[in-house]
Design an enzyme around this catalytic site. Structure first.
Site, PDB file in Angstrom:
ATOM      1  N   CYS A 185      -9.228  -5.140   0.978  1.00 29.85           N
ATOM      2  CA  CYS A 185     -10.566  -4.680   1.360  1.00 29.85           C
ATOM      3  C   CYS A 185     -11.179  -5.674   2.352  1.00 29.85           C
ATOM      4  CB  CYS A 185     -11.457  -4.490   0.138  1.00 29.85           C
ATOM      5  SG  CYS A 185     -11.650  -5.961  -0.903  1.00 29.85           S
ATOM      6  N   ASP A 243      -2.396  -4.192  -3.964  1.00 28.97           N
ATOM      7  CA  ASP A 243      -3.748  -4.362  -3.424  1.00 28.97           C
ATOM      8  C   ASP A 243      -4.166  -5.777  -3.803  1.00 28.97           C
ATOM      9  OD1 ASP A 243      -6.229  -2.989  -2.238  1.00 28.97           O
ATOM     10  OD2 ASP A 243      -7.016  -3.882  -4.078  1.00 28.97           O
ATOM     11  N   ASP A 259      -3.238  -7.137 -14.291  1.00 27.99           N
ATOM     12  CA  ASP A 259      -4.062  -8.147 -13.622  1.00 27.99           C
ATOM     13  C   ASP A 259      -3.972  -9.440 -14.398  1.00 27.99           C
ATOM     14  OD1 ASP A 259      -5.957  -9.311 -11.732  1.00 27.99           O
ATOM     15  OD2 ASP A 259      -6.519  -7.241 -11.302  1.00 27.99           O
ATOM     16  N   ASP A 302       0.535 -12.174 -14.716  1.00 23.05           N
ATOM     17  CA  ASP A 302       0.347 -12.932 -13.487  1.00 23.05           C
ATOM     18  C   ASP A 302       1.333 -12.408 -12.445  1.00 23.05           C
ATOM     19  OD1 ASP A 302       0.181 -14.750 -11.418  1.00 23.05           O
ATOM     20  OD2 ASP A 302       0.312 -16.527 -12.701  1.00 23.05           O
ATOM     21  N   GLY A 323      -9.069  -0.775 -11.777  1.00 26.63           N
ATOM     22  CA  GLY A 323      -8.173   0.329 -12.063  1.00 26.63           C
ATOM     23  C   GLY A 323      -8.371   1.601 -11.262  1.00 26.63           C
ATOM     24  N   GLY A 324      -9.261   1.584 -10.274  1.00 28.46           N
ATOM     25  CA  GLY A 324      -9.547   2.810  -9.525  1.00 28.46           C
ATOM     26  C   GLY A 324      -8.333   3.433  -8.869  1.00 28.46           C
ATOM     27  N   LYS A 325      -7.505   2.623  -8.234  1.00 26.05           N
ATOM     28  CA  LYS A 325      -6.331   3.160  -7.524  1.00 26.05           C
ATOM     29  C   LYS A 325      -5.299   3.698  -8.511  1.00 26.05           C
ATOM     30  CE  LYS A 325      -7.232  -0.337  -4.039  1.00 26.05           C
ATOM     31  NZ  LYS A 325      -8.282  -0.960  -4.890  1.00 26.05           N
TER      32      LYS A 325
END
Length: 446
Positions: free
Chosen positions: A382, A329, A284, A311, A264-266
């Site tokens: 990433c 992401d 998610d 999903d 959940g950072g973004k």
């Protein structure tokens, strides 16, 4: 715990952690955190020792195995798993930890072998380690795989995509010590309040050279003991990942969907930037991942964000053309975060990259339709592999009704790349002090 059995107890923990990671395929960051949480009663220096030996052994695994194979008639692959792991963790200490006498490392390794019912192999363990101790100055590897402990196929892949000096600098950067990167939730507290709180908790703080909203922390025991973290003023997030929020550049009242968002950072960054307005929905695939997001939402206290299990491959008609911004992401090989999760380099395969690239396309084929005309799609990973990054950007432009959006200047004065005017950037470790990360911004055609 008595002083006498202290070192043995610590090394037993290290052995168990490394066995779970190296022999049974556990994720290093998950296994290590679980073990440290369970043994919070240990002194800070003992916990730091456990962390360093576990992470260091994994980081330098190919180098360590090459050294053992030079000094043992029985090769690493033929050894019993417990003995192999005892030798690996001990060799790391001999090669990389000057403060511990080699004799103490050897003695503790022998004790461990006996304690784990390998009494008959204590002479073997002692002999191999004492040979390595005597000859350690002679171990000089020139080939990159053993020098930087990186699988050959990954090196070859990167050499096809980047100049050789860039590849070497990336591998050096992955092995450098890394403070904890945090992003400040500046709608929750001012930078002055955050810095003052960290100082009161005796945390060593550096300003992140790449962003005003980010800090680098070290010298703390564990994060839950840090007031600024408990209060939700800071979130653990690499500065490269935080640039997704800067590229998204949400406007007050925006409706934002993060399709693969755990932990959940973004999404939290965007909720912070929206300053209480708008709506952020983070999704998610599993309940466990969403529980992580919900923990972070509770800790930070943002009210304009919620999490739900969904999903991303499944279409959701209720979101059709509803989002001002979609954050995609997507699942990737993680080759950009080897510095934080070193076991990735031993687990991922070339076939995984190809499979992940197809999965990314499948997800994008569903989620693009959630972007309203004129809205933004932010695609990020990433990793530092063209197949999952530049090739996917090209596929989006060729296949979906999107055009690139310039991100020039979006990340401040320290980040300048020619590609940013075309709406994308590949951040590389060694070039910048951050993870390897790819970000590409698009606008849906009206």
């Amino acid at each position: 715990m008595t002083k006498q059995n202290g070192p043995t107890k610590e090394r037993e923990l290290i052995l168990d952690i490394l066995m779970e990671i190296l022999e049974y395929g556990g994720y290093s960051h998950v296994v290590l955190k679980k073990a440290l949480d369970k043994h919070q009663y240990l002194e800070k220096q003992n916990r730091a020792f456990i962390t360093r030996v576990v992470e260091g052994t994994i980081e330098y695994l190919l180098t360590i195995d090459a050294v053992i194979d030079q000094c043992s008639k029985t090769k690493v692959k033929k050894m019993k798993p417990v003995i192999r792991t005892i030798l690996r963790m001990s060799v790391y200490q001999i090669l990389k930890m000057d403060r511990i006498p080699d004799s103490a490392v050897c003695d503790e390794a022998v004790k461990l072998a006996v304690k784990r019912k390998f009494h008959g192999l204590k002479g073997f363990v002692n002999g191999v380690l004492r040979t390595i101790s005597r000859e350690k100055e002679t171990f000089v590897f020139t080939d990159w795989s053993r020098k930087y402990s990186m699988p050959d196929w990954i090196i070859e892949l990167w050499k096809q995509q980047y100049p050789a000096e860039t590849v070497e600098r990336m591998m050096q950067a992955f092995l450098e010590e890394r403070p904890t990167s945090v992003r400040c939730n500046l709608d929750r507290a001012s930078m002055e309040e955050i810095l003052q709180s960290l100082e009161q908790d005796h945390v060593t703080v550096q300003k992140n050279p790449l962003a005003d909203h980010a800090l680098l922390l070290s010298g703390y025991d564990y994060l839950d003991a840090v007031t600024a973290f408990r209060e939700g003023w800071i979130t653990v997030q690499d500065v490269s990942s935080s640039f997704v929020g800067e590229a998204a550049d949400p406007k007050p009242g925006d409706k934002v969907l993060d399709v693969c968002g755990a932990p959940g950072g973004k999404s939290l960054h965007i909720a912070d930037k929206l300053a209480g307005t708008g709506q952020v929905v983070v999704r998610d695939l599993t309940e466990n991942k969403i529980l992580l997001v919900e923990d972070n939402i509770r800790r930070t206290g943002f009210t304009n964000i919620r999490a739900e299990v969904w999903d991303a491959l499944e279409e959701d008609p209720s979101w059709e053309e509803q989002a001002d911004i979609v954050i995609a992401d997507l699942p990737c090989s993680g080759l950009g975060i080897i510095g934080k999760k070193p076991d990735i380099k031993y687990q991922v395969t070339k076939e995984d990259l190809e499979d992940l690239a197809e999965l990314q396309k499948d997800i994008l084929s569903v989620v693009w339709n959630y972007v309203k005309p004129g809205g933004k799609l932010i695609y990020s990973t990433c990793t530092i592999d063209h197949l999952e990054n530049e090739d996917q950007r090209n596929w989006i432009l060729e296949t979906l009704p999107f055009e690139p959006v310039s991100i020039e200047g979006a990340f401040g004065s320290q980040i300048k790349e020619e590609t940013m005017k075309d709406g994308y950037i590949q951040l590389l470790p060694g070039r910048y002090p951050c993870d390897g990360f790819f970000i590409s911004a698009f606008r849906r055609k009206a």
